[in-house]
Design an enzyme around this catalytic site. Structure first.
Site, PDB file in Angstrom:
ATOM      1  N   TRP A  77       0.926  -1.127  -0.275  1.00 35.53           N
ATOM      2  CA  TRP A  77      -0.007   0.092   0.044  1.00 35.53           C
ATOM      3  C   TRP A  77       0.939   1.350  -0.082  1.00 35.53           C
ATOM      4  O   TRP A  77       0.640   2.352  -0.734  1.00 35.53           O
ATOM      5  CB  TRP A  77      -1.004  -0.048   1.051  1.00 35.53           C
ATOM      6  CG  TRP A  77      -1.784  -1.301   1.198  1.00 35.53           C
ATOM      7  CD1 TRP A  77      -1.709  -2.285   2.187  1.00 35.53           C
ATOM      8  CD2 TRP A  77      -2.540  -1.850   0.229  1.00 35.53           C
ATOM      9  NE1 TRP A  77      -2.193  -3.445   1.811  1.00 35.53           N
ATOM     10  CE2 TRP A  77      -3.058  -3.270   0.670  1.00 35.53           C
ATOM     11  CE3 TRP A  77      -2.813  -1.715  -1.075  1.00 35.53           C
ATOM     12  CZ2 TRP A  77      -3.650  -3.751  -0.099  1.00 35.53           C
ATOM     13  CZ3 TRP A  77      -3.824  -2.464  -1.750  1.00 35.53           C
ATOM     14  CH2 TRP A  77      -4.117  -3.555  -1.387  1.00 35.53           C
TER      15      TRP A  77
ATOM     16  N   ASP B 247      -2.139   6.432   6.496  1.00 34.81           N
ATOM     17  CA  ASP B 247      -3.146   5.482   5.791  1.00 34.81           C
ATOM     18  C   ASP B 247      -3.164   4.392   7.116  1.00 34.81           C
ATOM     19  O   ASP B 247      -2.528   3.621   7.230  1.00 34.81           O
ATOM     20  CB  ASP B 247      -2.469   4.796   4.797  1.00 34.81           C
ATOM     21  CG  ASP B 247      -3.816   3.800   4.009  1.00 34.81           C
ATOM     22  OD1 ASP B 247      -4.311   3.414   4.753  1.00 34.81           O
ATOM     23  OD2 ASP B 247      -3.155   3.011   3.017  1.00 34.81           O
TER      24      ASP B 247
ATOM     25  N   LYS C  73     -13.074  -2.200   7.148  1.00 31.53           N
ATOM     26  CA  LYS C  73     -12.376  -3.086   7.905  1.00 31.53           C
ATOM     27  C   LYS C  73     -13.057  -2.965   9.275  1.00 31.53           C
ATOM     28  O   LYS C  73     -13.782  -3.804   9.841  1.00 31.53           O
ATOM     29  CB  LYS C  73     -10.938  -2.549   8.150  1.00 31.53           C
ATOM     30  CG  LYS C  73     -10.160  -2.352   7.125  1.00 31.53           C
ATOM     31  CD  LYS C  73      -9.771  -3.276   6.101  1.00 31.53           C
ATOM     32  CE  LYS C  73      -8.906  -3.014   4.777  1.00 31.53           C
ATOM     33  NZ  LYS C  73      -8.571  -4.166   3.939  1.00 31.53           N
TER      34      LYS C  73
END
Length: 360
Positions: A101, A169, A193
């Site tokens: 990511w 993030d 999530k």
């Protein structure tokens, strides 16, 4: 009701009480004769949900009025571009690379022609750790990290200090523990999530950074200021997703907030890692022990990798979903987000022990 135990990395499970609440209100929201999906995002009814969700987020994290909360779309992938588009000031943007990511975020900065630098990386050890002795330049435009890495199962145990605005993030450990916002300039994550369904991206941004934009060629929709000025109602937001996010934030508060969430998550992770470490070498974790994620536990069947697809298939038959490892790493991955209970993890651990007994 025969519900499965969901160990998926995302979208993940939602609290059953939230789903049941939404089910009851799906056709008639608060018995008003319409669904929350059917009414204007500028109506008083929806605004109560919209701003109520923001208030709950502020209460959970405890930050002040110096931050704005945005509900955007496009997931973390769009933030990989929006961050440099809005926060770069002609200096250097600095990144810590801890996996897929952050690699994607760095790629977007490069694509946009942003002057950037990787100040630390764990790529040389296959991203099995968080780099040590991270030091950002005081005058960097921003300092960028990903706090939890879903694929490799690593997580920061404390935030690095930074005089430059820290950009985080937090997609996969959002709302899992309290955070000190002292150095945080911007924190974002997809809701799918710990915060709600896919389709909503939550951005928490310091007000001065929302005003920073130094490029009049950035499209209107990609400017943070556009959305702070409009309180995330510049265009039609993902209304049903925000409604579910609001319910999930309410559930978190009812469960004792982020301090209680942290305690529950630590207990689950301890139980699962203990099963891996005491399997006499049958299972082997990927991440260095000091950097293990409390959210995503990535491991292999060290005794025989050919048993891994068998493990995943048998676990699914036993009512456990989402245990197949990411294609970049393989193996097995158990994502133990907020909604996964300690009993759920106990069920997995007992399955692991029996699987090792039969195949060891």
């Amino acid at each position: 009701m025969n519900r499965k135990i969901n160990f998926s990395a995302g979208p993940s499970g939602l609290p059953l009480s939230v789903l049941e609440h939404a089910q009851k209100e799906l056709i008639s929201y608060q018995n008003n004769g319409f669904s929350i999906m059917e009414i204007s995002h500028r109506s008083k009814t929806f605004e109560e949900v919209h701003f109520g969700a923001m208030d709950k987020i502020r209460k959970l994290y405890g930050f002040g009025d110096e931050y704005e909360i945005l509900f955007l779309q496009g997931g973390a992938h769009l933030q990989f571009a929006m961050v440099p588009l809005n926060l770069s000031m002609g200096g250097t943007a600095e990144y810590v690379n801890t996996g897929v990511w952050t690699n994607k975020a760095i790629k977007e900065a490069k694509l946009l022609g942003i002057n950037h630098k990787v100040v630390a990386s764990s790529e040389d050890t296959k991203f099995d750790r968080i780099p040590e002795n991270i030091k950002f330049s005081d005058d960097a435009d921003y300092a960028y990290i990903c706090t939890n890495n879903t694929i490799y199962g690593t997580q920061y145990k404390s935030l690095p200090k930074s005089k430059a605005p820290l950009v985080i993030d937090a997609s996969s450990d959002f709302f899992s523990e309290p955070l000190d916002f002292t150095d945080i300039g911007l924190l974002y994550g997809g809701a799918q999530k710990n915060a709600g369904p896919s389709g909503v991206t939550v951005v928490i941004i310091r007000k001065d950074l929302a005003e920073r934009l130094d490029n009049d060629r950035v499209p209107t929709m990609l400017r943070y200021k556009t959305h702070t000025d409009a309180k995330s109602l510049y265009n039609t937001p993902p209304t049903f997703g925000i409604y579910l996010l609001d319910l999930t934030m309410g559930w978190l508060l009812e469960q004792g907030g982020l301090v209680a969430a942290k305690e529950r998550n630590a207990a689950k992770a301890d139980l699962l890692y203990d099963a891996i470490d005491n399997s006499k070498g049958f299972y082997k974790g990927h991440a260095r022990k000091t950097d293990r994620s409390v959210m995503n536990v990535s491991y292999n069947i060290a005794a025989n990798a050919e048993l891994e697809p068998v493990f995943v298939a048998e676990a699914e038959k036993a009512g456990m979903l989402g245990l197949k490892g990411h294609r970049h790493l393989g193996g097995i991955r158990a994502s133990i987000y907020n909604v996964v209970s300690l009993n759920d993890v106990k069920t997995l651990v007992e399955f692991m022990k029996e699987f090792a007994r039969k195949n060891g």
